[in-house]
Design a protein around this motif. Structure first.
Motif, PDB file in Angstrom:
ATOM      1  N   ASN A 162       0.829  -1.201   0.085  1.00 43.04           N
ATOM      2  CA  ASN A 162       0.064   0.021  -0.064  1.00 43.04           C
ATOM      3  C   ASN A 162       0.774   1.325  -0.193  1.00 43.04           C
ATOM      4  OD1 ASN A 162       0.876  -0.756   2.507  1.00 43.04           O
ATOM      5  ND2 ASN A 162      -0.447   0.689   3.616  1.00 43.04           N
ATOM      6  N   ARG A 163       2.154   1.143   0.005  1.00 46.45           N
ATOM      7  CA  ARG A 163       3.187   2.212   0.094  1.00 46.45           C
ATOM      8  C   ARG A 163       3.493   2.774  -1.193  1.00 46.45           C
ATOM      9  NH1 ARG A 163       7.712   0.424   4.278  1.00 46.45           N
ATOM     10  NH2 ARG A 163       8.371   2.295   3.385  1.00 46.45           N
ATOM     11  N   GLY A 164       3.453   4.278  -1.494  1.00 45.84           N
ATOM     12  CA  GLY A 164       3.912   4.602  -2.462  1.00 45.84           C
ATOM     13  C   GLY A 164       5.396   4.881  -2.487  1.00 45.84           C
ATOM     14  N   GLY A 165       6.315   5.372  -3.483  1.00 49.84           N
ATOM     15  CA  GLY A 165       7.571   5.446  -3.763  1.00 49.84           C
ATOM     16  C   GLY A 165       8.091   3.719  -3.835  1.00 49.84           C
ATOM     17  N   THR A 166       9.615   3.746  -3.481  1.00 46.22           N
ATOM     18  CA  THR A 166       9.873   2.406  -3.595  1.00 46.22           C
ATOM     19  C   THR A 166      11.110   2.262  -2.418  1.00 46.22           C
ATOM     20  OG1 THR A 166      11.801   1.363  -4.680  1.00 46.22           O
ATOM     21  CG2 THR A 166      11.593   3.638  -5.255  1.00 46.22           C
ATOM     22  N   ILE A 167      10.843   1.224  -1.640  1.00 38.33           N
ATOM     23  CA  ILE A 167      11.754   1.053  -0.730  1.00 38.33           C
ATOM     24  C   ILE A 167      13.294   0.567  -1.075  1.00 38.33           C
ATOM     25  CG2 ILE A 167       9.752  -0.149   0.783  1.00 38.33           C
ATOM     26  CD1 ILE A 167      11.210  -2.947   0.123  1.00 38.33           C
ATOM     27  N   LEU A 168      13.315   0.216  -2.405  1.00 34.32           N
ATOM     28  CA  LEU A 168      14.579   0.164  -2.741  1.00 34.32           C
ATOM     29  C   LEU A 168      15.295   1.086  -3.127  1.00 34.32           C
ATOM     30  CD1 LEU A 168      14.479  -3.182  -4.798  1.00 34.32           C
ATOM     31  CD2 LEU A 168      15.610  -2.867  -2.781  1.00 34.32           C
ATOM     32  N   ARG A 169      14.510   2.673  -3.132  1.00 37.60           N
ATOM     33  CA  ARG A 169      15.103   3.772  -3.543  1.00 37.60           C
ATOM     34  C   ARG A 169      15.279   3.741  -5.130  1.00 37.60           C
ATOM     35  NH1 ARG A 169      13.445   3.835   0.956  1.00 37.60           N
ATOM     36  NH2 ARG A 169      14.224   4.470   2.821  1.00 37.60           N
ATOM     37  N   THR A 170      15.559   4.890  -5.687  1.00 42.47           N
ATOM     38  CA  THR A 170      15.664   4.965  -7.192  1.00 42.47           C
ATOM     39  C   THR A 170      16.736   5.895  -7.476  1.00 42.47           C
ATOM     40  OG1 THR A 170      14.653   4.931  -9.210  1.00 42.47           O
ATOM     41  CG2 THR A 170      13.653   6.098  -7.507  1.00 42.47           C
ATOM     42  N   ALA A 171      17.108   6.122  -8.718  1.00 38.65           N
ATOM     43  CA  ALA A 171      18.109   7.134  -9.049  1.00 38.65           C
ATOM     44  C   ALA A 171      18.211   6.869 -10.638  1.00 38.65           C
ATOM     45  CB  ALA A 171      19.508   6.680  -8.539  1.00 38.65           C
ATOM     46  N   ARG A 172      18.676   7.978 -11.390  1.00 36.93           N
ATOM     47  CA  ARG A 172      18.821   7.971 -12.763  1.00 36.93           C
ATOM     48  C   ARG A 172      20.351   8.060 -12.941  1.00 36.93           C
ATOM     49  NH1 ARG A 172      14.122  10.936 -12.685  1.00 36.93           N
ATOM     50  NH2 ARG A 172      12.773  10.336 -14.208  1.00 36.93           N
ATOM     51  N   SER A 173      21.186   6.874 -13.376  1.00 36.61           N
ATOM     52  CA  SER A 173      22.365   6.585 -13.295  1.00 36.61           C
ATOM     53  C   SER A 173      23.279   6.968 -14.683  1.00 36.61           C
ATOM     54  CB  SER A 173      22.681   5.053 -13.114  1.00 36.61           C
ATOM     55  OG  SER A 173      24.202   4.791 -12.985  1.00 36.61           O
ATOM     56  N   SER A 174      23.962   8.297 -14.387  1.00 36.94           N
ATOM     57  CA  SER A 174      24.752   8.492 -15.508  1.00 36.94           C
ATOM     58  C   SER A 174      25.944   7.447 -15.757  1.00 36.94           C
ATOM     59  CB  SER A 174      25.256  10.104 -15.485  1.00 36.94           C
ATOM     60  OG  SER A 174      25.799  10.257 -14.174  1.00 36.94           O
ATOM     61  N   GLU A 175      26.506   7.186 -14.752  1.00 35.61           N
ATOM     62  CA  GLU A 175      27.617   6.309 -14.645  1.00 35.61           C
ATOM     63  C   GLU A 175      27.182   4.981 -15.414  1.00 35.61           C
ATOM     64  OE1 GLU A 175      31.130   4.357 -11.913  1.00 35.61           O
ATOM     65  OE2 GLU A 175      29.507   5.429 -10.816  1.00 35.61           O
ATOM     66  N   PHE A 176      26.036   4.362 -15.368  1.00 35.70           N
ATOM     67  CA  PHE A 176      25.572   3.134 -16.058  1.00 35.70           C
ATOM     68  C   PHE A 176      25.537   3.318 -17.433  1.00 35.70           C
ATOM     69  CE2 PHE A 176      22.413  -0.211 -17.222  1.00 35.70           C
ATOM     70  CZ  PHE A 176      23.079  -1.403 -16.566  1.00 35.70           C
ATOM     71  N   GLU A 177      25.494   4.490 -17.898  1.00 33.52           N
ATOM     72  CA  GLU A 177      25.420   4.854 -19.458  1.00 33.52           C
ATOM     73  C   GLU A 177      26.771   4.454 -20.048  1.00 33.52           C
ATOM     74  OE1 GLU A 177      23.932   8.586 -20.078  1.00 33.52           O
ATOM     75  OE2 GLU A 177      21.901   8.241 -19.032  1.00 33.52           O
ATOM     76  N   THR A 178      27.716   4.414 -19.183  1.00 31.48           N
ATOM     77  CA  THR A 178      29.199   4.446 -19.845  1.00 31.48           C
ATOM     78  C   THR A 178      29.638   3.006 -19.718  1.00 31.48           C
ATOM     79  OG1 THR A 178      30.315   4.557 -17.613  1.00 31.48           O
ATOM     80  CG2 THR A 178      29.708   6.598 -18.700  1.00 31.48           C
ATOM     81  N   PRO A 179      30.411   2.409 -20.605  1.00 23.19           N
ATOM     82  CA  PRO A 179      30.881   1.133 -20.691  1.00 23.19           C
ATOM     83  C   PRO A 179      31.556   0.665 -19.409  1.00 23.19           C
ATOM     84  CG  PRO A 179      31.284   2.232 -22.576  1.00 23.19           C
ATOM     85  CD  PRO A 179      30.809   3.075 -21.855  1.00 23.19           C
ATOM     86  N   GLU A 180      32.451   1.693 -18.623  1.00 22.92           N
ATOM     87  CA  GLU A 180      33.017   1.370 -17.560  1.00 22.92           C
ATOM     88  C   GLU A 180      32.168   1.217 -16.336  1.00 22.92           C
ATOM     89  OE1 GLU A 180      35.408   3.367 -20.482  1.00 22.92           O
ATOM     90  OE2 GLU A 180      33.472   3.978 -19.318  1.00 22.92           O
ATOM     91  N   GLY A 181      31.037   2.107 -16.182  1.00 21.66           N
ATOM     92  CA  GLY A 181      29.831   1.664 -15.426  1.00 21.66           C
ATOM     93  C   GLY A 181      29.407   0.462 -15.513  1.00 21.66           C
TER      94      GLY A 181
END
Length: 324
Positions: free
Chosen positions: A64-83
């Motif tokens: 019943n809870r909004g949001g996310t217990i895992l938290r969230t983010a937009r990852s610029s590092e994951f957009e790179t091969p190194e990330g």
């Protein structure tokens, strides 16, 4: 390779129902003999090794809870091969064999690239308020957000009528007008200005001619967010082109993302979460689980992230005819 451990993460903008999806993946996974690991803060958490074993107790009382217990983010590092390399190394060091990614277009695009680079099983769940993922009738969070917008517009109309004002109400939706068009119909708004109706016809001029011609002094116009032509842009035009009218702007912003998920979103999240585990058990990979015509469907990532999800243009006619 036999899959024994599944990691689950939420990524991108939060959406009501994400917790219900986390719960469904966790409990369905454990019920079918898998180990489940929660990955915090989306792809950034995978890169930074923010990973924790999950049990049924971890997801107790969250549907019943909004949001996310895992938290969230937009990852610029994951957009790179190194990330992505760091993410893969942490995935292997935690013995995670498959990922369930709950998110929208950008999140599933990231999952697609990651799956192709490292030949890992990635399953996506459509977690976005925008309803812009192809192949599913609705996305997790869309219904709740739609109802939130309608509740806000109902309140704004009280002021609009009392002061005889035109209100431009800006809603989210990115490049899709599903939220704007359907909330306009549901709230009895006089018009919706959406990307899908961008023709040579000036939408504002058409509305002013149609909506004001019967001496309406109070009106509600729902506008899809846009960096160039949002609610402020149209309000400014009315100030200049129709100075006799009293105009106000209300940008609903992030309140649209919050709140307890609706029954529809809880059920959708639960069904697709279980569907993700079933897909993994069937040997499926690199796809999004959706619901179409009330049936669970598997949609390849390449199709799910298409930018041309069908928009029913008849909805524009419905609003036009009801707003006279």
């Amino acid at each position: 390779m036999k899959i024994k451990t599944i990691g689950v993460l939420t990524s991108g903008g939060d959406a009501p129902g994400m917790n219900a999806a986390i719960r469904a993946v966790t409990r369905a996974g454990i019920s079918n003999g898998f180990k489940i690991k929660g990955i915090f803060r989306g792809y950034d958490g995978l890169i930074n090794n923010e990973i924790k074993d999950f049990t049924t107790e971890n997801v107790s009382g969250i549907i019943n809870r909004g949001g996310t217990i895992l938290r969230t983010a937009r990852s610029s590092e994951f957009e790179t091969p190194e990330g992505r390399k760091k993410a893969y190394e942490n995935m292997r060091s935690n013995n995670i064999d498959a990922l369930v990614v709950i998110g929208g277009n950008g999140s599933l695009t990231g999952a697609k690239i990651f799956a192709e680079e490292y030949d890992v099983c990635c399953i996506g769940l459509p977690g976005t308020i925008d309803n812009d993922l192809y192949g599913t009738d609705s996305t997790i969070g869309y219904d709740t957000t739609l109802n939130t917008i309608v509740e806000c517009v109902d309140r704004i109309r009280d002021t609009a009528v009392s002061h005889e004002r035109i209100f431009f109400v800006e809603v989210m939706g990115r490049d899709a007008g599903f939220l704007a068009q359907n909330s306009a119909i549901a709230s009895g708004a006089e018009a919706a200005i959406i990307p899908e109706d961008s023709t040579d016809v000036d939408q504002l001029a058409r509305f002013m001619e149609r909506g004001i011609r019967k001496s309406k002094r109070s009106c509600i116009v729902i506008v899809s967010e846009s960096p160039k032509c949002g609610a402020l842009y149209y309000a400014d035009r009315v100030h200049k082109e129709f100075p006799d009218y009293n105009v106000r702007v209300s940008i609903l912003g992030h309140l649209q993302r919050g709140g307890s998920p609706s029954a529809h979103d809880r059920i959708l999240a639960s069904r697709t979460g279980v569907g993700a585990i079933e897909a993994i058990m069937q040997g499926q990979r690199n796809l999004m689980v959706g619901v179409r015509n009330n049936e669970i469907v598997y949609v390849p990532f390449l199709d799910a992230i298409r930018s041309d999800k069908p928009f029913d243009k008849k909805l524009i006619t419905v609003l036009d005819e009801l707003s006279i």
